[in-house]
Design a protein around this motif. Structure first.
Motif, PDB file in Angstrom:
ATOM      1  N   PHE A   1      22.544  13.995 117.813  1.00 44.15           N
ATOM      2  CA  PHE A   1      24.109  13.934 118.054  1.00 44.15           C
ATOM      3  C   PHE A   1      24.878  12.288 117.354  1.00 44.15           C
ATOM      4  CE2 PHE A   1      26.832  12.548 121.261  1.00 44.15           C
ATOM      5  CZ  PHE A   1      26.528  13.254 121.499  1.00 44.15           C
ATOM      6  N   ARG A   2      23.719  11.434 117.587  1.00 48.80           N
ATOM      7  CA  ARG A   2      24.379   9.883 116.754  1.00 48.80           C
ATOM      8  C   ARG A   2      25.361  10.258 115.701  1.00 48.80           C
ATOM      9  NH1 ARG A   2      19.828   7.578 120.041  1.00 48.80           N
ATOM     10  NH2 ARG A   2      18.861   6.888 118.315  1.00 48.80           N
ATOM     11  N   GLU A   3      23.827  10.783 114.650  1.00 52.51           N
ATOM     12  CA  GLU A   3      24.561  11.317 113.868  1.00 52.51           C
ATOM     13  C   GLU A   3      25.616  11.682 113.504  1.00 52.51           C
ATOM     14  OE1 GLU A   3      21.254  12.711 111.300  1.00 52.51           O
ATOM     15  OE2 GLU A   3      20.822  11.019 110.697  1.00 52.51           O
ATOM     16  N   ARG A   4      25.723  12.897 114.765  1.00 55.19           N
ATOM     17  CA  ARG A   4      26.700  14.290 114.523  1.00 55.19           C
ATOM     18  C   ARG A   4      27.862  13.175 115.234  1.00 55.19           C
ATOM     19  NH1 ARG A   4      26.594  19.440 118.300  1.00 55.19           N
ATOM     20  NH2 ARG A   4      24.329  19.449 116.666  1.00 55.19           N
ATOM     21  N   CYS A   5      28.005  12.335 115.969  1.00 56.53           N
ATOM     22  CA  CYS A   5      28.821  11.780 116.402  1.00 56.53           C
ATOM     23  C   CYS A   5      30.234  10.804 115.425  1.00 56.53           C
ATOM     24  CB  CYS A   5      28.626  10.280 117.788  1.00 56.53           C
ATOM     25  SG  CYS A   5      28.483  10.978 118.634  1.00 56.53           S
ATOM     26  N   THR A   6      28.698   9.427 114.462  1.00 56.23           N
ATOM     27  CA  THR A   6      28.848   8.907 113.302  1.00 56.23           C
ATOM     28  C   THR A   6      29.797  10.078 112.075  1.00 56.23           C
ATOM     29  OG1 THR A   6      26.973   7.934 113.474  1.00 56.23           O
ATOM     30  CG2 THR A   6      28.352   7.945 111.708  1.00 56.23           C
ATOM     31  N   GLY A   7      29.606  11.295 111.872  1.00 50.08           N
ATOM     32  CA  GLY A   7      30.091  12.071 110.892  1.00 50.08           C
ATOM     33  C   GLY A   7      31.471  12.423 111.604  1.00 50.08           C
ATOM     34  N   ALA A   8      31.490  12.311 112.821  1.00 44.25           N
ATOM     35  CA  ALA A   8      32.704  13.033 113.615  1.00 44.25           C
ATOM     36  C   ALA A   8      33.588  11.393 113.548  1.00 44.25           C
ATOM     37  CB  ALA A   8      32.517  13.394 115.098  1.00 44.25           C
ATOM     38  N   LEU A   9      33.186  10.628 113.320  1.00 43.10           N
ATOM     39  CA  LEU A   9      34.076   9.094 113.566  1.00 43.10           C
ATOM     40  C   LEU A   9      35.040   9.139 112.191  1.00 43.10           C
ATOM     41  CD1 LEU A   9      32.709   6.923 115.529  1.00 43.10           C
ATOM     42  CD2 LEU A   9      34.295   8.388 116.391  1.00 43.10           C
ATOM     43  N   GLN A  10      33.997   9.420 111.487  1.00 48.10           N
ATOM     44  CA  GLN A  10      34.269   9.321 109.490  1.00 48.10           C
ATOM     45  C   GLN A  10      35.166   9.847 109.080  1.00 48.10           C
ATOM     46  OE1 GLN A  10      30.215  10.260 108.200  1.00 48.10           O
ATOM     47  NE2 GLN A  10      29.877   7.678 107.585  1.00 48.10           N
ATOM     48  N   GLU A  11      35.553  10.673 109.690  1.00 45.72           N
ATOM     49  CA  GLU A  11      36.504  12.215 109.906  1.00 45.72           C
ATOM     50  C   GLU A  11      37.371  11.332 110.757  1.00 45.72           C
ATOM     51  OE1 GLU A  11      35.692  16.368 111.125  1.00 45.72           O
ATOM     52  OE2 GLU A  11      33.470  16.593 109.524  1.00 45.72           O
ATOM     53  N   ILE A  12      37.579  11.038 111.644  1.00 44.22           N
ATOM     54  CA  ILE A  12      38.358  10.438 112.589  1.00 44.22           C
ATOM     55  C   ILE A  12      39.224   9.616 111.284  1.00 44.22           C
ATOM     56  CG2 ILE A  12      39.461   9.795 114.561  1.00 44.22           C
ATOM     57  CD1 ILE A  12      37.383  11.199 116.178  1.00 44.22           C
ATOM     58  N   ARG A  13      38.808   8.526 111.087  1.00 46.17           N
ATOM     59  CA  ARG A  13      39.408   7.353 110.164  1.00 46.17           C
ATOM     60  C   ARG A  13      38.956   8.102 108.974  1.00 46.17           C
ATOM     61  NH1 ARG A  13      35.131   2.896 107.124  1.00 46.17           N
ATOM     62  NH2 ARG A  13      36.981   1.647 106.894  1.00 46.17           N
ATOM     63  N   SER A  14      38.883   9.064 108.487  1.00 41.26           N
ATOM     64  CA  SER A  14      39.698   9.555 107.089  1.00 41.26           C
ATOM     65  C   SER A  14      40.997   9.886 107.857  1.00 41.26           C
ATOM     66  CB  SER A  14      39.046  10.466 107.051  1.00 41.26           C
ATOM     67  OG  SER A  14      37.624   9.907 106.027  1.00 41.26           O
ATOM     68  N   SER A  15      41.290  10.728 108.446  1.00 42.47           N
ATOM     69  CA  SER A  15      42.536  11.580 109.216  1.00 42.47           C
ATOM     70  C   SER A  15      43.495  10.260 109.590  1.00 42.47           C
ATOM     71  CB  SER A  15      42.674  12.212 110.098  1.00 42.47           C
ATOM     72  OG  SER A  15      42.076  11.676 111.836  1.00 42.47           O
ATOM     73  N   GLY A  16      43.344   8.866 109.299  1.00 48.53           N
ATOM     74  CA  GLY A  16      44.214   7.767 109.651  1.00 48.53           C
ATOM     75  C   GLY A  16      44.775   7.796 110.779  1.00 48.53           C
ATOM     76  N   ALA A  17      43.567   8.224 111.853  1.00 46.94           N
ATOM     77  CA  ALA A  17      43.537   7.658 113.158  1.00 46.94           C
ATOM     78  C   ALA A  17      43.386   6.147 113.271  1.00 46.94           C
ATOM     79  CB  ALA A  17      42.527   8.793 114.096  1.00 46.94           C
ATOM     80  N   THR A  18      43.990   5.394 114.143  1.00 49.11           N
ATOM     81  CA  THR A  18      43.663   4.378 114.571  1.00 49.11           C
ATOM     82  C   THR A  18      42.078   4.051 115.922  1.00 49.11           C
ATOM     83  OG1 THR A  18      45.515   3.618 114.362  1.00 49.11           O
ATOM     84  CG2 THR A  18      43.968   1.678 115.584  1.00 49.11           C
ATOM     85  N   MET A  19      41.346   3.348 115.742  1.00 50.69           N
ATOM     86  CA  MET A  19      39.949   3.387 116.430  1.00 50.69           C
ATOM     87  C   MET A  19      39.206   1.793 116.745  1.00 50.69           C
ATOM     88  SD  MET A  19      37.340   6.145 115.002  1.00 50.69           S
ATOM     89  CE  MET A  19      36.720   5.325 113.657  1.00 50.69           C
ATOM     90  N   ILE A  20      38.982   2.001 118.177  1.00 49.24           N
ATOM     91  CA  ILE A  20      38.521   0.996 118.542  1.00 49.24           C
ATOM     92  C   ILE A  20      36.995   0.920 119.338  1.00 49.24           C
ATOM     93  CG2 ILE A  20      37.912  -2.090 120.130  1.00 49.24           C
ATOM     94  CD1 ILE A  20      41.109  -1.400 119.832  1.00 49.24           C
ATOM     95  N   ILE A  21      35.703   0.277 118.091  1.00 46.38           N
ATOM     96  CA  ILE A  21      34.761   1.165 118.920  1.00 46.38           C
ATOM     97  C   ILE A  21      33.693  -0.061 119.403  1.00 46.38           C
ATOM     98  CG2 ILE A  21      32.251   1.829 117.824  1.00 46.38           C
ATOM     99  CD1 ILE A  21      34.105   3.178 115.953  1.00 46.38           C
ATOM    100  N   VAL A  22      33.412  -0.293 120.361  1.00 45.40           N
ATOM    101  CA  VAL A  22      32.921  -1.205 120.975  1.00 45.40           C
ATOM    102  C   VAL A  22      31.354  -1.373 120.651  1.00 45.40           C
ATOM    103  CG1 VAL A  22      31.847  -2.510 123.808  1.00 45.40           C
ATOM    104  CG2 VAL A  22      34.177  -2.064 122.498  1.00 45.40           C
ATOM    105  N   SER A  23      29.620  -1.888 120.881  1.00 46.68           N
ATOM    106  CA  SER A  23      29.020  -1.867 120.397  1.00 46.68           C
ATOM    107  C   SER A  23      27.540  -2.645 120.679  1.00 46.68           C
ATOM    108  CB  SER A  23      28.366  -1.130 119.078  1.00 46.68           C
ATOM    109  OG  SER A  23      26.818  -1.207 118.906  1.00 46.68           O
ATOM    110  N   HIS A  24      26.838  -2.510 121.315  1.00 49.38           N
ATOM    111  CA  HIS A  24      25.601  -3.403 122.309  1.00 49.38           C
ATOM    112  C   HIS A  24      25.067  -4.060 121.137  1.00 49.38           C
ATOM    113  CE1 HIS A  24      23.237  -5.772 124.208  1.00 49.38           C
ATOM    114  NE2 HIS A  24      21.873  -5.384 123.289  1.00 49.38           N
TER     115      HIS A  24
END
Length: 264
Positions: A189-212
């Protein structure tokens, strides 16, 4: 402490934002009364979760935020999302926001997964017609085909996290805010999330991702901010900041091992 619209080129502007928590949870009136009874002494501990943090996020940019427990990461994201209020400073946000700030945030435990998709989608500003068009994709992405009509209280925490991310990722938004989304669920699922976020990033959306931690942030983020003790320790390119952050973590682990060896 205002939330106003920034300039067109900037999606988020945070200017000298600080956040104070009082550790005992008492009201301001209770503090005032106890303070008088104690001769002016403060009957509580002050905890500054953030101290004069300033940064901006440009349209189409992805910003990662790293730091240990208590660094102020989640507090910062809640303030940007508008669900917490800063003690001082100014936050300016432009556009529609979608967020996953905590597993189950905004969900109702006695509604089914399907009903919670409609609930969360409505909170995010989607019409019922729009939610129906994304429902099948949300369920498939979250891997909840056999559980979507069960009440949420029967879900594991991982299932709830998967559903929350799936709804946020398929919503209509200008700014996506994610808190520890890349650490939820299993490896697949984490790999799927990463793939989805890469697509979102490519679409030109703005993201803030918090991570430990820093896993995948170098591939997903243009810049990274390092918070420590509520203050900004570094802000710059992903590779540079993550390298310094990992080196600091390694130093902490080495020092802990040395102290343990000396005390044994």
């Amino acid at each position: 402490m205002r939330r106003v619209r920034p300039s067109d080129s900037k999606m988020v502007e945070v200017d000298k934002v600080s956040k104070l928590y009082r550790g005992d949870g008492r009201s301001a009136l209770a503090h005032a009364v106890l303070g008088r009874l104690l001769g002016g002494k403060r009957p509580y501990q002050e905890n500054w979760a953030l101290r004069e943090v300033s940064f901006s996020v440009m349209r189409g940019e992805s910003l990662g935020v790293v730091g240990g427990n208590g660094a102020g990461k989640s507090t910062l994201l809640k303030i940007v999302a508008g669900i917490a209020t800063q003690t001082s400073g100014t936050v300016r946000v432009r556009g529609a926001i979608a967020s996953q700030l905590a597993a189950g945030a905004g969900f109702h435990p006695y509604l089914t997964g399907r009903e919670n998709v409609f609930l969360q989608g409505t909170v995010l500003g989607m019409t019922n017609a729009k939610i129906r068009t994304i429902l099948a994709r949300v369920v498939e992405f979250a891997g909840l085909d056999g559980a979507i009509d069960r009440p949420l209280w029967t879900y594991s925490s991982g299932m709830v996290a998967r559903l929350g991310f799936a709804v946020a990722a398929h919503a209509d938004f200008d700014l996506l805010l994610l808190d520890e989304a890349l650490s939820s669920g299993d490896h697949r699922f984490r790999e799927r999330c990463t793939g989805a976020l890469q697509e979102i990033r490519s679409s030109g959306a703005t993201m803030i991702i918090v991570s430990h931690g820093s896993e995948n942030l170098s591939a997903l983020c243009d810049r990274v901010m390092w918070l420590e003790g509520g203050t900004m320790r570094a802000l710059g390119s992903s590779a540079e900041v993550l390298s310094h952050y990992q080196r600091a973590l390694s130093d902490v682990r080495d020092n802990a091992k040395t102290r343990a060896a000396q005390s044994s």
